[in-house]
Motif scaffolding. Structure first.
Motif, PDB file in Angstrom:
ATOM      1  N   ARG A 163       0.948  -1.245  -0.078  1.00  0.00           N
ATOM      2  CA  ARG A 163       0.041   0.006  -0.242  1.00  0.00           C
ATOM      3  C   ARG A 163       0.767   1.359   0.017  1.00  0.00           C
ATOM      4  NH1 ARG A 163      -1.264   4.076   2.736  1.00  0.00           N
ATOM      5  NH2 ARG A 163       0.145   3.145   4.423  1.00  0.00           N
ATOM      6  N   ARG A 164       1.931   1.243   0.823  1.00  0.00           N
ATOM      7  CA  ARG A 164       2.824   2.303   0.815  1.00  0.00           C
ATOM      8  C   ARG A 164       3.505   2.597  -0.329  1.00  0.00           C
ATOM      9  NH1 ARG A 164       5.774   0.691   4.925  1.00  0.00           N
ATOM     10  NH2 ARG A 164       4.733   1.909   6.432  1.00  0.00           N
ATOM     11  N   ASN A 165       3.695   1.338  -1.249  1.00  0.00           N
ATOM     12  CA  ASN A 165       4.416   1.686  -2.528  1.00  0.00           C
ATOM     13  C   ASN A 165       3.338   1.721  -3.492  1.00  0.00           C
ATOM     14  OD1 ASN A 165       7.348   1.337  -2.482  1.00  0.00           O
ATOM     15  ND2 ASN A 165       6.582   0.120  -0.815  1.00  0.00           N
ATOM     16  N   GLY A 166       1.890   2.154  -3.384  1.00  0.00           N
ATOM     17  CA  GLY A 166       1.199   2.152  -4.582  1.00  0.00           C
ATOM     18  C   GLY A 166       0.619   1.073  -5.381  1.00  0.00           C
ATOM     19  N   VAL A 167       1.059  -0.028  -5.140  1.00  0.00           N
ATOM     20  CA  VAL A 167       0.830  -1.355  -5.879  1.00  0.00           C
ATOM     21  C   VAL A 167      -0.198  -2.137  -4.836  1.00  0.00           C
ATOM     22  CG1 VAL A 167       2.738  -1.161  -7.329  1.00  0.00           C
ATOM     23  CG2 VAL A 167       3.107  -2.290  -5.256  1.00  0.00           C
ATOM     24  N   ALA A 168      -0.428  -3.432  -5.529  1.00  0.00           N
ATOM     25  CA  ALA A 168      -1.765  -4.141  -4.965  1.00  0.00           C
ATOM     26  C   ALA A 168      -1.269  -5.552  -5.265  1.00  0.00           C
ATOM     27  CB  ALA A 168      -2.889  -3.671  -5.224  1.00  0.00           C
ATOM     28  N   PRO A 169       0.037  -6.270  -5.178  1.00  0.00           N
ATOM     29  CA  PRO A 169      -0.072  -7.491  -5.368  1.00  0.00           C
ATOM     30  C   PRO A 169      -0.761  -8.359  -4.415  1.00  0.00           C
ATOM     31  CG  PRO A 169       1.992  -6.868  -4.180  1.00  0.00           C
ATOM     32  CD  PRO A 169       1.288  -5.500  -4.515  1.00  0.00           C
ATOM     33  N   GLU A 170      -0.930  -9.888  -4.698  1.00  0.00           N
ATOM     34  CA  GLU A 170      -1.636 -10.279  -3.939  1.00  0.00           C
ATOM     35  C   GLU A 170      -0.761 -11.221  -2.793  1.00  0.00           C
ATOM     36  OE1 GLU A 170      -5.020 -13.955  -3.678  1.00  0.00           O
ATOM     37  OE2 GLU A 170      -4.271 -13.456  -5.622  1.00  0.00           O
ATOM     38  N   PHE A 171      -1.121 -11.298  -1.346  1.00  0.00           N
ATOM     39  CA  PHE A 171      -0.455 -11.936  -0.614  1.00  0.00           C
ATOM     40  C   PHE A 171      -1.326 -13.189   0.045  1.00  0.00           C
ATOM     41  CE2 PHE A 171       1.657  -7.935  -0.914  1.00  0.00           C
ATOM     42  CZ  PHE A 171       3.062  -8.325  -1.034  1.00  0.00           C
ATOM     43  N   ARG A 172      -0.761 -14.210   0.405  1.00  0.00           N
ATOM     44  CA  ARG A 172      -1.518 -15.300   0.890  1.00  0.00           C
ATOM     45  C   ARG A 172      -0.532 -15.991   2.079  1.00  0.00           C
ATOM     46  NH1 ARG A 172      -3.371 -18.471  -4.579  1.00  0.00           N
ATOM     47  NH2 ARG A 172      -4.783 -16.721  -5.414  1.00  0.00           N
ATOM     48  N   VAL A 173      -1.296 -16.535   3.034  1.00  0.00           N
ATOM     49  CA  VAL A 173      -0.414 -17.418   3.960  1.00  0.00           C
ATOM     50  C   VAL A 173      -0.203 -18.935   3.319  1.00  0.00           C
ATOM     51  CG1 VAL A 173      -0.638 -18.533   6.269  1.00  0.00           C
ATOM     52  CG2 VAL A 173      -1.522 -15.940   5.975  1.00  0.00           C
TER      53      VAL A 173
END
Length: 252
Positions: A163-173
């Motif tokens: 979010r801080r870097n203005g992108v939205a890759p997906e993250f999963r556990v």
């Protein structure tokens, strides 16, 4: 500030570094024959070492003063308090919140290898995402990126960094089982034994012609990784070294 001093040879220390971050370390300092891990409070550590105390103000100021921006390929990795005016793509991370801030050779080599893939429009998988730095870098370069990590506590950190870097890759556990193939690029900053164990999964996850860039490997342990990846049907596609560390690239 509480400091846990871990003594041992280089290979032993390397094996403990990710675990120290998982257990709450907010920063690490490598010294000859030992690692100093800085904690906000003492915790039970299942590791050989000893505690010592440092004044909080002295440590925090010294850490901020000594922590410099890091340039890796087209990126510069910054802490929130850094200023930077050169043309590199900025990746802003809060250091110490999760493993992977760009200040270690393995992360720098992974960033450079990732950029060399020209990943715009490609699917990129970051295994053991930690701070999310590699998935964030891939997204900044236009990739569809997924970061996975077995430590659930780092996923919110990675999302906040994105979010801080203005992108939205997906993250999963999770690990490789949390990803759906095929991927054009797989990047993983883990350790040699785990890369060897995951070799069949890397082969399964890669699209034909896809590449895996695997780092966190001490040069003395690289032959084990090479054998495992070859046994999984992947072809060598290059190698980078920085000091005691290697990044191994393979192609399906």
């Amino acid at each position: 500030m509480h400091v846990f001093v871990l003594k041992g040879d280089f290979e032993l220390l390397d094996a403990y570094v990710p675990r120290l971050f998982e257990l709450g370390a907010r920063g690490l300092e490598e010294k000859p024959g030992e690692v100093w891990a800085y904690f906000p409070e003492r915790v039970e550590l299942p590791l050989p070492g000893r505690w010592r105390e440092l004044p909080d103000e002295d440590w925090l100021e010294a850490w901020k003063r000594d922590l410099k921006p890091v340039v890796a390929g087209p990126f510069v990795v910054l802490a929130p308090w850094h200023d930077w005016t050169s043309p590199e793509r900025r990746i802003v991370l809060e250091p110490g919140m999760a493993f992977g801030t760009g200040h270690h050779a393995t992360t720098r080599m992974a960033l450079e290898a990732l950029a060399g893939e020209n990943p715009a429009g490609k699917r990129v998988l970051d295994v053991g995402t930690g701070s999310g730095i590699l998935a964030i870098a891939a997204a900044l370069l236009g990739a569809e990126a997924l970061g996975v990590d077995t430590d659930a506590s780092v996923v919110p950190v990675a999302r906040e960094n994105a979010r801080r870097n203005g992108v939205a890759p997906e993250f999963r556990v999770g690990s490789v089982e949390a990803a759906e193939p095929p991927y054009d690029v797989v990047v993983a900053n883990l350790y040699a034994e785990l890369h060897a164990e995951l070799a069949p999964a890397y082969a399964r996850l890669l699209a034909p012609g896809g590449r895996a860039h695997l780092t966190g490997v001490l040069t003395g342990r690289a032959p084990r990784v090479r054998r495992a990846l070859a046994d999984a049907g992947l072809r060598p596609a290059g190698e980078r070294r920085e000091g005691e560390w290697a990044l191994l690239s393979f192609e399906r």
